[in-house]
Design an enzyme around this catalytic site. Structure first.
Site, PDB file in Angstrom:
ATOM      1  N   TYR A   1      32.033  44.619  33.097  1.00 17.01           N
ATOM      2  CA  TYR A   1      32.154  44.125  32.063  1.00 17.01           C
ATOM      3  C   TYR A   1      32.485  42.767  31.818  1.00 17.01           C
ATOM      4  O   TYR A   1      33.296  42.228  31.295  1.00 17.01           O
ATOM      5  CB  TYR A   1      33.529  44.502  31.394  1.00 17.01           C
ATOM      6  CG  TYR A   1      33.540  46.504  31.453  1.00 17.01           C
ATOM      7  CD1 TYR A   1      32.774  46.795  30.182  1.00 17.01           C
ATOM      8  CD2 TYR A   1      33.988  47.159  32.462  1.00 17.01           C
ATOM      9  CE1 TYR A   1      32.826  48.344  30.342  1.00 17.01           C
ATOM     10  CE2 TYR A   1      33.988  48.586  32.275  1.00 17.01           C
ATOM     11  CZ  TYR A   1      33.364  48.976  30.996  1.00 17.01           C
ATOM     12  OH  TYR A   1      33.232  50.403  30.961  1.00 17.01           O
TER      13      TYR A   1
ATOM     14  N   TYR B   1      39.135  58.051  28.059  1.00 20.50           N
ATOM     15  CA  TYR B   1      38.104  57.226  28.843  1.00 20.50           C
ATOM     16  C   TYR B   1      37.583  58.385  30.040  1.00 20.50           C
ATOM     17  O   TYR B   1      38.392  58.879  30.741  1.00 20.50           O
ATOM     18  CB  TYR B   1      38.532  56.231  29.634  1.00 20.50           C
ATOM     19  CG  TYR B   1      37.609  55.394  30.432  1.00 20.50           C
ATOM     20  CD1 TYR B   1      36.727  54.574  30.103  1.00 20.50           C
ATOM     21  CD2 TYR B   1      37.383  55.747  31.806  1.00 20.50           C
ATOM     22  CE1 TYR B   1      35.506  54.086  30.638  1.00 20.50           C
ATOM     23  CE2 TYR B   1      36.620  55.325  32.519  1.00 20.50           C
ATOM     24  CZ  TYR B   1      35.469  54.356  32.091  1.00 20.50           C
ATOM     25  OH  TYR B   1      34.492  53.955  32.828  1.00 20.50           O
TER      26      TYR B   1
ATOM     27  N   LYS C   1      37.815  59.116  42.332  1.00 24.40           N
ATOM     28  CA  LYS C   1      38.821  57.919  42.474  1.00 24.40           C
ATOM     29  C   LYS C   1      39.521  57.892  43.810  1.00 24.40           C
ATOM     30  O   LYS C   1      38.971  57.715  44.985  1.00 24.40           O
ATOM     31  CB  LYS C   1      39.528  57.656  41.368  1.00 24.40           C
ATOM     32  CG  LYS C   1      38.896  56.894  40.224  1.00 24.40           C
ATOM     33  CD  LYS C   1      39.842  56.135  39.189  1.00 24.40           C
ATOM     34  CE  LYS C   1      38.953  55.343  38.239  1.00 24.40           C
ATOM     35  NZ  LYS C   1      38.962  55.848  37.215  1.00 24.40           N
TER      36      LYS C   1
HETATM   37  C1  PLP Z   1      37.392  55.838  36.355  1.00 20.06           C
HETATM   38  C2  PLP Z   1      37.380  57.283  35.505  1.00 20.06           C
HETATM   39  C3  PLP Z   1      36.142  57.765  35.229  1.00 20.06           C
HETATM   40  C4  PLP Z   1      34.803  57.161  35.819  1.00 20.06           C
HETATM   41  O1  PLP Z   1      34.851  57.368  37.131  1.00 20.06           O
HETATM   42  P1  PLP Z   1      33.667  56.251  37.943  1.00 20.06           P
HETATM   43  O2  PLP Z   1      33.911  56.664  39.355  1.00 20.06           O
HETATM   44  O3  PLP Z   1      34.133  54.835  37.543  1.00 20.06           O
HETATM   45  O4  PLP Z   1      32.439  56.455  37.398  1.00 20.06           O
HETATM   46  C5  PLP Z   1      36.167  59.013  34.506  1.00 20.06           C
HETATM   47  N1  PLP Z   1      37.331  59.211  33.899  1.00 20.06           N
HETATM   48  C6  PLP Z   1      38.592  58.848  34.343  1.00 20.06           C
HETATM   49  C7  PLP Z   1      39.828  59.582  33.663  1.00 20.06           C
HETATM   50  C8  PLP Z   1      38.687  57.838  34.964  1.00 20.06           C
HETATM   51  O5  PLP Z   1      39.769  57.191  35.046  1.00 20.06           O
END
Ligand code: PLP
Length: 430
Positions: free
Chosen positions: A21, A149, A279
């Site tokens: 970003y 998100y 994550k």
């Molecule tokens: C970070 C995140 C994503 C996307 O994951 P990436 O590994 O960055 O593609 C999707 N959903 C949630 C809730 C997230 O926090």
């Protein structure tokens, strides 16, 4: 920069590399990290920062953990990667076993992918293929709530908050989905049918075109760091069942202990039909995600045309990533992580409390190892970032939010420095 001269070519970085970003013509400064260990990021100029971000929710055990290092090294000596089409391997099987055991009983099938966004794409494709297999091809849209998100790829982006996700920019190229009001009942408040009135109406009117509801359980992360009542999810599960719509939980941010439960869905005691994890799955070592699905959804998908699930990433179930993920889960379960998260929760509450009094502060909220200071107006990133680094902490605010999600291994003393730095900065910018 003070200290030693930087050996990393920051000019080249500035001229050629795109960061998340950011503008390439007017980039914000970036800090060069030479190494990371425990809860510290050591900059190339010798300065040492206390990490308050866990590298975006991922590094729950901190950095350079000997157990995780060993898991990767020993796997590497056997094989770093083999294709997953027609082949399998111990790291994938061991990790899938752990995931099936840790998640709610109905989730029995595991699909590995490379990143959180892709695991969301996979979840969405599964939901659409499920209804197609049942002959209901019109059920191909998603319903979600605002302020969510779910990632940056196209289908994932289509279910992110339309404003912060800049849907107007991609109009015509992005799928148009249904949006209901974000949950309003706060985490510790009761949740009534009233709180779901909007999503209820949408389900009533549009269930014929809706394949699934997708939502981040209990905590909406990058879309606003909002915490809402688990009771909302209990009612949402009932609504999805009564209208014949699948339920997808995105646990990519909340999974693996962050909220004080292994998964946030445990606050509500219900199971989704499909669930995404990522994550912290590998303890922040490698990029890896998984989509888990119930036996019945998986079987239905495979009973339709073409009889298979249509997805298969090149690096699917990468053995290095699976091995370190497996070691990370074993490590998490080897100690009383709940006590650590509760200790961090208490430290965040105490440490961020002074912010509550400040003029520019709208709200301070803490849940598990997550602390959020919400301001009335957006912070100037360039200014605030430098001030925080000068105080010896790594915190990356966005918009009106200054938030902390430290590694679970952080000591009270470091947490105290972190929260004091946040309060001090908030005081100077408000
Ligand atoms: C970070 C995140 C994503 C996307 O994951 P990436 O590994 O960055 O593609 C999707 N959903 C949630 C809730 C997230 O926090």
């Amino acid at each position: 920069m003070p200290g030693q001269p930087c050996s990393i070519d920051l000019d080249f970085d500035r001229c050629h590399i795109w960061h998340p970003y950011t503008s390439v013509t007017n980039p914000l400064p970036v800090y060069a990290v030479a190494r990371a260990y425990d809860v510290f990021l050591e900059l190339d100029d010798g300065r040492k920062l206390i990490d308050g971000m866990s590298s975006w929710w991922a590094a729950i055990h901190g950095y350079n953990n000997p157990v995780l290092n060993e898991a990767m090294v020993s796997q590497m000596q056997r094989m770093s990667h083999v294709m997953f089409g027609g082949l399998t391997h111990e790291p994938a099987v061991a990790l899938a076993k752990q995931l099936v055991a840790l998640t709610p009983q109905p989730l029995q099938k595991v699909f590995f992918s490379d990143s959180g966004s892709v695991s969301v794409e996979v979840a969405i494709k599964m939901a659409i293929q499920y209804w197609a297999a049942l002959g209901k091809t019109s059920k191909n849209r998603l319903l979600t709530v605002r302020s969510g998100y779910h990632g940056d790829t196209f289908a994932a982006m289509s279910v992110c908050d339309p404003l912060t996700g800049m849907h107007s920019l991609f109009k015509g190229s992005i799928l148009e989905q249904y949006f209901a009001e974000a949950p309003r009942c706060r985490f510790d408040e009761p949740c009534t049918g009233n709180d779901l009135a909007d999503i209820h109406v949408m389900l009533e009117l549009r269930h014929m075109d809706i394949a699934a509801v997708i939502i981040e359980p209990v905590i909406q992360g990058a879309g606003g760091m909002r915490f809402y009542a688990p009771g909302y999810l209990v009612r949402l599960r009932e609504l999805c069942d009564s209208f014949g719509v699948l339920l997808i939980f995105d646990e990519i941010a909340t999974g693996f202990g962050r909220t004080g439960k292994m998964f946030a869905l445990e606050h509500a005691g219900i199971a989704p039909d499909i669930m995404c994890v990522g994550k912290a799955l590998t303890g922040g070592y490698m990029t890896l995600a998984a989509t888990l699905v119930t036996e019945s959804v998986a079987e239905t998908i495979c009973s339709g045309n073409p009889g298979v699930f249509m997805h298969g990433p090149t690096f699917m179930a990468n053995p290095l990533a699976c091995a370190v993920a497996s070691a990370s889960i074993t490590l998490l379960k080897s100690y009383d992580w709940k006590a650590s998260v509760l200790r961090l929760e208490a430290g965040l509450l105490k440490g961020l409390e002074p912010c509550r009094e400040l003029k520019g502060v709208m709200d301070v909220r803490v849940l598990g190892a997550i602390g959020v200071v919400e301001l009335h107006s957006p912070v100037d990133m360039a200014v605030v970032q430098k001030k925080l680094v000068d105080k010896g902490v790594w915190v990356r605010p966005f918009g009106r939010l200054v938030y902390l999600m430290p590694p679970f291994i952080m000591h009270d003393e470091e947490l105290g420095i972190l929260t004091a730095a946040v309060c001090e900065i908030v005081k100077t910018v408000c």
